[in-house]
Each structure stands twice: as structure tokens, then as C-alpha cells.
Design a protein around this motif. Structure first.
Motif, short mmCIF file in Angstrom:
data_model
loop_
_atom_site.label_atom_id
_atom_site.label_comp_id
_atom_site.label_asym_id
_atom_site.label_seq_id
_atom_site.Cartn_x
_atom_site.Cartn_y
_atom_site.Cartn_z
N ASP A 322 32.98 19.10 19.15
CA ASP A 322 31.90 18.82 20.09
C ASP A 322 31.52 17.36 20.00
OD1 ASP A 322 29.34 18.36 18.47
OD2 ASP A 322 30.02 20.24 17.60
N LYS A 323 30.91 16.88 21.06
CA LYS A 323 30.59 15.45 21.16
C LYS A 323 29.22 15.12 20.59
CE LYS A 323 32.75 12.89 23.49
NZ LYS A 323 33.82 11.92 23.16
N LEU A 324 28.49 16.12 20.14
CA LEU A 324 27.12 15.88 19.66
C LEU A 324 26.99 16.10 18.15
CD1 LEU A 324 25.09 17.55 22.56
CD2 LEU A 324 25.73 15.15 22.29
N THR A 325 28.11 15.98 17.46
CA THR A 325 28.10 16.17 16.00
C THR A 325 27.11 15.24 15.32
OG1 THR A 325 30.35 17.02 15.90
CG2 THR A 325 29.50 15.98 13.92
N ASP A 470 20.84 19.30 28.00
CA ASP A 470 22.05 19.34 27.17
C ASP A 470 21.70 19.19 25.69
OD1 ASP A 470 23.75 19.59 29.37
OD2 ASP A 470 23.89 17.42 29.63
N TYR A 471 20.84 18.23 25.41
CA TYR A 471 20.44 17.99 24.02
C TYR A 471 19.59 19.15 23.49
CZ TYR A 471 22.04 13.16 24.62
OH TYR A 471 22.79 12.04 24.85
N CYS A 490 11.49 15.12 25.10
CA CYS A 490 12.54 14.73 26.04
C CYS A 490 11.89 13.98 27.21
CB CYS A 490 13.29 15.95 26.55
SG CYS A 490 14.24 16.81 25.30
N GLU A 491 11.78 12.67 27.06
CA GLU A 491 11.21 11.82 28.11
C GLU A 491 9.85 12.35 28.57
OE1 GLU A 491 14.29 11.65 31.04
OE2 GLU A 491 15.45 10.17 29.92
#
Length: 698
Positions: A322-325, A470-471, A490-491
Motif C-alpha cells: 500500500d502507498k500509505l505505509t 482516503d486517509y 481533515c482540513e
């Protein structure tokens, strides 16, 4: 007299007199060294007095004030006696060395000369000699002798961080006072290493100089005579003149060795615990050197390795699916520091907050924080974990296992900003980028007032397309069972991630939604049995869904892949460890139509990707245990709802449709018996069950 001698004379004139008596006794022995080992480094009275002088200089006034009279005496005595094993008479060396353990060692390495062997083990010989000759050495009693012997031996090689041998509270006399053996040993080891004149050994000369040994020794001695050493509170600096590459190589090796020894001893000192209200510290923590080159150009070309490739081997993207490791590692490290602080202070309330923006992610915690030593020796060092220290491991079992967390941050970030503070240190703010050859850049301005750490991942361009959802979904999925909330901003939208229930509340609803159109009418025929479990090793819940006619035909065949994937043998098993999801295991068991959440309380080894466990056999055994217990609980329920005749048929269907390796002792619960000859089960009807008086819940 040096500062330690002056302090000892002030605190205890009797022990000061004993020290002087011993010094006179050992002078003759120390001067015998050259007769025993004419070709080796000077370990005579000159080296011993130099080490004692350095010991006194290494300690600040405050650190000397922290020592009691017994500690000053023992450290002073060990300074004089730590090399006595090299200097005792030939006949005594043979008597001490010819013990069973040393004879065995020499047999294993017959190629090593007797002199070199004795030199390599002289710290042990010194200890043995002190314990045997303590009365002749004018030592007050055997307890003092044991302490002096251990500190003397601790000046090299041995593990002075082992609290079973190097006790932080060692008593040498009646009363409340004690001596801290690991601290005294660490100070002596550093001082012995700092006597740079002591590197005039044949090993270095042979390794780095031309064969003309006599000339080399003269050249070496000439330059060592021009060596200056300055000791500040937190560093030692050498000024050396150097005239060739061979000498430079020898000096660099020695300076590197000194740095390693200082780091090791600092770790030992920082790990000292159980010393009541006394705290031990040593400000000296680094080495600097100023080398002046005479008549040669030190280009410094030598064998090297590509640091980037080494780090990629440990934390490269090919290891992760995964890209969020980086985000997982970031939060995981904050959880560890908060949990450990809670162990140290039960009244403490952990706080973790994330601030997610389009181009950066910031995490803040109120955990232990970091000081300069921790940053240098753990945070910034690959495969070095703060939580693997013995003093930490005995109280806290961390989530992390590999010590590569900070390096994985660069999978998502081009550079990282960090601000951190411990309760006892100043705030540190620094930046590091993805080039590991660069130094950390420290700033003078900072905001943090309380202990804890803030880390900002300055995201790579490719993460611009990730949404807040996503996060959030990723964090909620990974951090399922954390005992305190994780706040996400988140913002501007605030979300609180709380500990989830192990039982999936919507299993029946999800099954109904997932049924293919032509099978929607089967929804009313499907039942769900929930089973919660908890023991010392793990806890969780499992849901088993089945047709209410007890045919146990496979329900997942009738469903789309949006809930239970057909390729997964009809089960979903989410395995977490310490509250963090590790993997979704599908292929370890043959039991179908289940949804299971398991959280391991006791840590099992992970693969370096952290997405799977290292030992499939352990996981299979754990899952099989859960399935067996589920089956027993399920049939306990059925016993209250069905006749004996019905139960016999139900159990037969249950076994036929599930290929799990049930424990033999639970077959009677299913109205089945094992044929011991063929190791196979046989159908048992209700009458047979009663007649044979097998185990029953009636």
C-alpha cells in the motif's frame, strides 16, 4: 592528586589511605608488565595513572558530587587494577589462566599465541586475581573486592548493561548506601579507551605500517607525543599531527572505536534503573578530532556503499503493498511512546492528533519525546529501536519490531520536520530529507513547551490526489483497537477514531446486501451465530452464518464479492496485533462462512513488510483453536434448541461441510466418535450416544 582523590580524602580518609596502600603494592607488579609481554602495548603504572587521571577529568563536578565514598573508592581502585591481569608474575599467570574455562578456550583457538590469548582475556584475569588476592591488595573486605573486580573486568568486552551481574544497587557494607556498578564500569571503559597512547600495538602497526616495525614504532611514538586531548562537559577533542595515510587510517579506526564505546556506555547509563531517588548521568557523549596533515594529501578514497540502496533494501516501496505505509508507521510510533509513558505514569492521559492537508500530514503526541541522545542513537539509526533496550523491554512490548519507522516516512515525504521535547531536556526542532547522506538541520526557534513530539510529512506530489476520506478510511481500518482515541483534523473536519467492537454488528445486513439477485429470497433462511473470546494471548469475535435447516451448504457461493470474496474460501479473518491491523488472512483454514476479528495481545514476529506474520504455523494453530472453540460454543447453543436425534444429523452435516482439523476430544460434542484404527470419525445416533455414555451437554 586528581579530583577523585581529593574528594575521597575529604569523605573518607580511611578509604583514601587504603587506596594509597594498594597503589604502592601494585606499582611493582605493574612495572613487571614489560617483562611478561615485551612486544605489547604499555599497561604499566604509567598507563594506569593516565587512565585514573582521565577518569577524574571525564566526570564533571556535579557527577563527582553524585558519587558516594564507596563508589569513588571502587572506581579509583579499578582504575589502578583493571590491567593487573597483564602484569602479574609469569607463575601466577599460569596458575590463574589454567582454569577449565580458559584451557577450553585455548584448545578451541590453538593458533593464537599464549601472549595474545592472555592479553585478549586480561580483563578476566584481572578479576580473578583481585578476588584471589584481595587481602594482599589491602582491600577492606570481600564485598569491596567483588565490586572492584567486576568494575575492573568491565573495562572491556563484557556486557556491563546486564543487571544480573552489574547490579545498579550493589551493597559493600551495612546500611542504606549502595554502589552503582554499571555506571562505574561505563566511566572506566570510556577512560581506558581515551588513553590514545595505548593504541601502540603490534596489531595496528602491522596493519597500517610498512614492515620496518622498529622505525614504525619510533614514528608512531613521535606523533603520539604531539597528541593533545581536551575534555569539555559533553565532548572530548583530540589534536593530532599526521604524516601519512597509514597513520591516518589507524587514528580513524581508534577514533571510531572511541565513539562506539561512548555510545554504548551512554546507553548503559541511560538504562540504569531501580536506584531509588539517585539518578546517574554522564555529559560526555561525543568525540571530535582535529587532524593536521603534514606533507601528504588525505583524499579519503576507500571502499564504500550506496546509502540510498541500503535504505531502499529495508524500506523500499517493493516491500509494501500500500502507498500509505508511512502513515501507519507515523501513527504507530506515536502510539508506542504514549503507551510506554502510560506504563511509567499510570495517571497520564495519552493524546494523539493528526492534521491532514493536501500537501502535508502532521501528527502531534504528548508522549515521552526525544532528546539529542535518542535522536542520534535510535531515531536516526537504521535498525536501532529505542524499545529494544532491556530496561524498556522488561516493562513494555512495543508494536514496532524493526527500527526502520522513520526511514519509511520517505515513501510518502520528500522531507520531514520534527519538533520534540522530553520532560528533562530542551526542545529540539530539526529537518531531515530523503538523502541519508545529509545531516539533520537543527533550528533555534521552536514552539513546543511540553513533552512529546510533532512530525510533519511534507508529501510528495503524487499524494495530491488523495482525499481526506482516503486517509480517514485507511487510519480507521489500520488502527482498530487502540485504547485511547486518535483525533483527526481533515482540513477543518474533526473526526475521532475510537476503539472498535470485535463483533461485526451488521453481518446479517451485509450478507443480505451481498446476495446475488436470484438468491435474495434466501435471506430469511440465514442465521448468524456470534462468539466472543478472550485469553492471555488474544481476544476477538467470530460470526458464523448458516442456513436454518442446518444443511450447512455454502452461503458465500450465493454472494457477490463485495463482502466475502469467493477466492478466500468463504471467510474473512482480520488479524491485528497490539490493536493495529496486520493482515486479512484467507488461506490458513478451510472453515467457510465466517467473519472474524482477532487482536493479538502478545506479539508475534512480523515479516519486514509488516503486512504478514513470519510464522504461518503459529497463525494456523491460533485460528484452528478459535474455530474449535466456536464449534463447541455453537453446539452448546444447539443442545438447547434440538432433540438428540436432530443433533446427531446436524453434527454429521456440520462435519461433512467443513474440512477443519477439529481436536479429537471435541468430536463427542458433535455426536461423532473417532475410529482409532483409521483415525476417522463415525456417525453416532442418539441411542448409541446415550448407550456409550460419551461426553454430552445434557
Amino acid at each position: 592528586m586528581n579530583r577523585l582523590e581529593l574528594k575521597l580524602r575529604e569523605l573518607n580518609p580511611h578509604l583514601f589511605g587504603k587506596l594509597n596502600d594498594t597503589r604502592e603494592e601494585v606499582k611493582l607488579l605493574l612495572n613487571q608488565y614489560i617483562k611478561n609481554f615485551p612486544d605489547y602495548t604499555d599497561h604499566s603504572i604509567h598507563h594506569t595513572e593516565k587512565v585514573f587521571e582521565i577518569v577524574s577529568e571525564v566526570l564533571t563536578d556535579e557527577e563527582i558530587e553524585n558519587l558516594n565514598e564507596d563508589e569513588i573508592y571502587i572506581l579509583s581502585m579499578a582504575s589502578y587494577l583493571h590491567d593487573i591481569g597483564m602484569c602479574i608474575p609469569e607463575e601466577k599467570i599460569g596458575e590463574i589462566a589454567d582454569t577449565e574455562e580458559l584451557v577450553k578456550e585455548r584448545k578451541l583457538h590453538p593458533e593464537i599465541s599464549r601472549e595474545k590469548y592472555l592479553r585478549d582475556h586480561h580483563h578476566t584475569l584481572s578479576k580473578k586475581f583481585i578476588l584471589e588476592e584481595w587481602e594482599n591488595l589491602k582491600i577492606p573486605n570481600e564485598k569491596y573486592a567483588e565490586a572492584i573486580a567486576l568494575v575492573s573486568e568491565g573495562h572491556r568486552v563484557v556486557d556491563i548493561g546486564n543487571p544480573d551481574i552489574y547490579k545498579p544497587k550493589y551493597t559493600v557494607k551495612s546500611g542504606r548506601s549502595f554502589v552503582c556498578l554499571p555506571y562505574l564500569s561505563a566511566v572506566l571503559r570510556i577512560a581506558d579507551e581515551l588513553d590514545i597512547t595505548n593504541i601502540r600495538t603490534p596489531g595496528l602497526l602491522t596493519k597500517y605500517y610498512m614492515p620496518d616495525n622498529e622505525k614504525s614504532v619510533l614514528e608512531w611514538n613521535k606523533h603520539i607525543a604531539n597528541t593533545l586531548m581536551f575534555i569539555s562537559e559533553n565532548f572530548v577533542q583530540f589534536e593530532v599531527k599526521c604524516s601519512n595515510h597509514s597513520m591516518l587510517a589507524a587514528l580513524e579506526e581508534q577514533f571510531n572505536k572511541i565513539a562506539i564505546v561512548i555510545n554504548y556506555c551512554q546507553k548503559v547509563i541511560r538504562n540504569i534503573s531501580n536506584t531509588e531517588q539517585r539518578r546517574f548521568s554522564l555529559k560526555l557523549e561525543q568525540i571530535k578530532n582535529d587532524v593536521k596533515y603534514i606533507d601528504f594529501d588525505p583524499k579519503g578514497i576507500k571502499y564504500s556503499f550506496d546509502v540510498d540502496n541500503v535504505i531502499n533494501a529495508f524500506v523500499g516501496e517493493n516491500l509494501y503493498n500500500d502507498k500509505l505505509t508511512s502513515l501507519r508507521e507515523l501513527i504507530q510510533n506515536s502510539i508506542d511512546t504514549c503507551r510506554y509513558k502510560k506504563v511509567l505514569n499510570p495517571t497520564y492521559t495519552p493524546e494523539i492528533k493528526l492534521f491532514i492537508e493536501k500537501n502535508k500530514i502532521k501528527i502531534e503526541d504528548n508522549g515521552l519525546g526525544m532528546d539529542e541522545f535518542i535522536i542520534k542513537n535510535y531515531f536516526g539509526k537504521l535498525c536501532s529501536s529505542f524499545y529494544q533496550q532491556e530496561s524498556v523491554k522488561k516493562d513494555y512490548d512495543a508494536i514496532g519490531q524493526f527500527g526502520v519507522g522513520v526511514f519509511s516516512y520517505f515513501l510518502m515525504a520528500d522531507f520531514i520536520d520534527i519538533e520534540t521535547k522530553t520532560e528533562r531536556s530542551e526542545t529540539l526542532r530539526f529537518r531531515l530529507d530523503k538523502d541519508p547522506k545529509n545531516y539533520f538541520h537543527f533550528f533555534n526557534k521552536f514552539d513546543r513547551k511540553a513533552s512529546g513530539t510533532s512530525i510533519i510529512l511534507n508529501l510528495k506530489k503524487e499524494y495530491e490526489n488523495y482525499s481526506s476520506k482516503d486517509y480517514f478510511d485507511y487510519i480507521k481500518d489500520k488502527f482498530r483497537y487502540i485504547e485511547f482515541p486518535i483525533i483527526i483534523d481533515c482540513e477543518g473536519e474533526i473526526v475521532e477514531i475510537k476503539k472498535q467492537d470485535y463483533t461485526e454488528k451488521r453481518v446479517k445486513e451485509k450478507i443480505t446486501e451481498s446476495l446475488k439477485y436470484q438468491y435474495k429470497s434466501f435471506s430469511d433462511k440465514i442465521e448468524v451465530f456470534d462468539y466472543d473470546f478472550s485469553n492471555q494471548s488474544y481476544e476477538g469475535a467470530i460470526s458464523f452464518f448458516y442456513f436454518n435447516d442446518y444443511s450447512f451448504n455454502k452461503i458465500y457461493y450465493l454472494m457477490n464479492d463485495d463482502f466475502i470474496n469467493k477466492t478466500t474460501r468463504g471467510n474473512e479473518i482480520n488479524l491485528s496485533q497490539k490493536g493495529v491491523l496486520v493482515s486479512k488472512v484467507y488461506d490458513h483454514i478451510n472453515f467457510n462462512d465466517i467473519f472474524c476479528n482477532i487482536n493479538l495481545k502478545e506479539k508475534l514476529a512480523l515479516q519486514i513488510s509488516r503486512n504478514n506474520f513470519s510464522n504461518d504455523i503459529e497463525i494456523y494453530g491460533l485460528l484452528n483453536e478459535v474455530i474449535n472453540n466456536l464449534s463447541i460454543a455453537f453446539f452448546k447453543k444447539l443442545n438447547n434448541e434440538n432433540t438428540g436425534e436432530q443433533l446427531a444429523k446436524i453434527s454429521y452435516n456440520f462435519i461433512e461441510k467443513n474440512y477443519t482439523n477439529f481436536r479429537k476430544e471435541i468430536y463427542p460434542y458433535f455426536y461423532l466418535k473417532l475410529n482409532n484404527t483409521e483415525n476417522a470419525y463415525e456417525f453416532v445416533n442418539y441411542k448409541q450416544f446415550i448407550d456409550k455414555k460419551l461426553i454430552s451437554f445434557f
